[in-house]
Design a protein around this motif. Sequence first.
Motif, PDB file in Angstrom:
ATOM      1  N   LEU A 157       0.747  -1.146   0.001  1.00 13.32           N
ATOM      2  CA  LEU A 157      -0.480   0.068  -0.582  1.00 13.32           C
ATOM      3  C   LEU A 157       0.832   1.240  -0.065  1.00 13.32           C
ATOM      4  CD1 LEU A 157      -3.048   1.430   0.432  1.00 13.32           C
ATOM      5  CD2 LEU A 157      -2.419   0.880   3.427  1.00 13.32           C
ATOM      6  N   LEU A 158       1.920   1.594   0.688  1.00 15.86           N
ATOM      7  CA  LEU A 158       3.131   2.639   1.361  1.00 15.86           C
ATOM      8  C   LEU A 158       3.001   2.587  -0.535  1.00 15.86           C
ATOM      9  CD1 LEU A 158       4.370   4.344   2.406  1.00 15.86           C
ATOM     10  CD2 LEU A 158       6.061   2.812   3.515  1.00 15.86           C
ATOM     11  N   GLU A 159       4.032   1.336  -0.958  1.00 18.52           N
ATOM     12  CA  GLU A 159       4.280   2.360  -2.065  1.00 18.52           C
ATOM     13  C   GLU A 159       3.277   3.028  -3.064  1.00 18.52           C
ATOM     14  OE1 GLU A 159       7.668  -0.822  -5.157  1.00 18.52           O
ATOM     15  OE2 GLU A 159       5.393  -1.958  -4.278  1.00 18.52           O
ATOM     16  N   ARG A 160       2.196   2.165  -3.309  1.00 20.72           N
ATOM     17  CA  ARG A 160       1.307   2.363  -4.324  1.00 20.72           C
ATOM     18  C   ARG A 160       0.567   3.422  -4.382  1.00 20.72           C
ATOM     19  NH1 ARG A 160      -0.738  -3.084  -3.294  1.00 20.72           N
ATOM     20  NH2 ARG A 160      -2.256  -1.786  -1.544  1.00 20.72           N
ATOM     21  N   MET A 161       1.014   4.309  -3.397  1.00 22.27           N
ATOM     22  CA  MET A 161       0.868   6.508  -2.507  1.00 22.27           C
ATOM     23  C   MET A 161       1.797   6.534  -3.202  1.00 22.27           C
ATOM     24  SD  MET A 161      -0.688   5.647   1.608  1.00 22.27           S
ATOM     25  CE  MET A 161      -1.093   7.336   0.819  1.00 22.27           C
ATOM     26  N   ASP A 162       3.215   5.329  -3.490  1.00 19.89           N
ATOM     27  CA  ASP A 162       3.962   6.263  -4.644  1.00 19.89           C
ATOM     28  C   ASP A 162       4.282   8.338  -3.364  1.00 19.89           C
ATOM     29  OD1 ASP A 162       6.245   7.156  -5.906  1.00 19.89           O
ATOM     30  OD2 ASP A 162       4.574   8.037  -7.476  1.00 19.89           O
ATOM     31  N   LEU A 163       4.477   7.872  -2.027  1.00 12.58           N
ATOM     32  CA  LEU A 163       4.678   9.334  -1.488  1.00 12.58           C
ATOM     33  C   LEU A 163       5.770   9.918  -2.048  1.00 12.58           C
ATOM     34  CD1 LEU A 163       4.210   8.277   2.020  1.00 12.58           C
ATOM     35  CD2 LEU A 163       2.031   9.277   0.519  1.00 12.58           C
ATOM     36  N   LYS A 164       6.137  11.236  -2.236  1.00 10.17           N
ATOM     37  CA  LYS A 164       7.040  12.175  -1.900  1.00 10.17           C
ATOM     38  C   LYS A 164       7.941  12.888  -1.444  1.00 10.17           C
ATOM     39  CE  LYS A 164       5.936  10.967  -7.254  1.00 10.17           C
ATOM     40  NZ  LYS A 164       6.887   9.654  -7.688  1.00 10.17           N
ATOM     41  N   ALA A 165       9.361  13.191  -1.118  1.00 13.26           N
ATOM     42  CA  ALA A 165       9.718  13.681  -0.127  1.00 13.26           C
ATOM     43  C   ALA A 165       9.731  15.415  -0.277  1.00 13.26           C
ATOM     44  CB  ALA A 165      10.604  13.422   0.053  1.00 13.26           C
TER      45      ALA A 165
END
Length: 283
Positions: A157-165
Amino acid sequence: MLKTNQKNVVAQAVMGKIHHPINSKTFRVNQHGEAMILPSTGSITYGLHVGDPAFGLAGDHIEPSVSIRNEITAENDALMVLSCLGNQAKVMTGDAKGETGYVLGAHGGIEHVIVEFSEETMEKLAIDDKIQIKGCGQGLKLLDFPEVTVMNMDPGLLERMDLKADGGVIEFPVAAIVPAHLMGSGIGSVHAYTGDYDIMTQDAETIGTLGIDTLRFGDFVMLQDCDNTFGRAYLKGSVSIGVVVHSDCVKMGHGPGIMILMTCKRPLIRGVIRDKCNVKDYI
């Protein structure tokens, strides 16, 4: 994409049974001193799913979709701790055997794991049907952000969210930003790797101004000045991200339940109000 230790995270099967509703024969007294008899925790809750409003229900601490647990305490503890948001859930017995869903979260106090299934699957389910979960997520780390603690979240799930910094700060899509003084029942718990704590909603003007009264099951929220690293407490400058797992409540000091997903003692996470701010947007 954030770098993680996903390849080293262990997955274990955990199982629970659909739990009969729990309801006291006594009245629930609301914030206005009114005595009420209402549906509450447990069971198969028809017509309520991830993405539906967590407010306005004629109920108290309502858990959407399906609630499961074990009667052996140690086994239920494992179910609660190892079941993470987004984990696959599979029906193992009954007319819906083989159907799949996913974990929404864990509800502390009553010690239920809440699992999202389609309405079609729910019509086939029965109390005591067994649900197996591919428990995976505890031990997940952000390699470039060692100060940020991740918990209760499926690595996929975290990978699919593709969060950015951005500028050394993780941006997380949220539906609302909640100040620390609104956090109530559950505060002070020894750790946040299981269960939830509630946004207090007795001040209607405040929650309306902050948009909290429009929260849905599965919405992500940011908790300001809330440190969940080694328990639940106030710490100025700290940030936590959580997900809404149960409905608003009538009792004083209670409200929508928030299971924690990320926390940091410093403001290295930034909640950003966005349209795609619910777990169903990524599953």
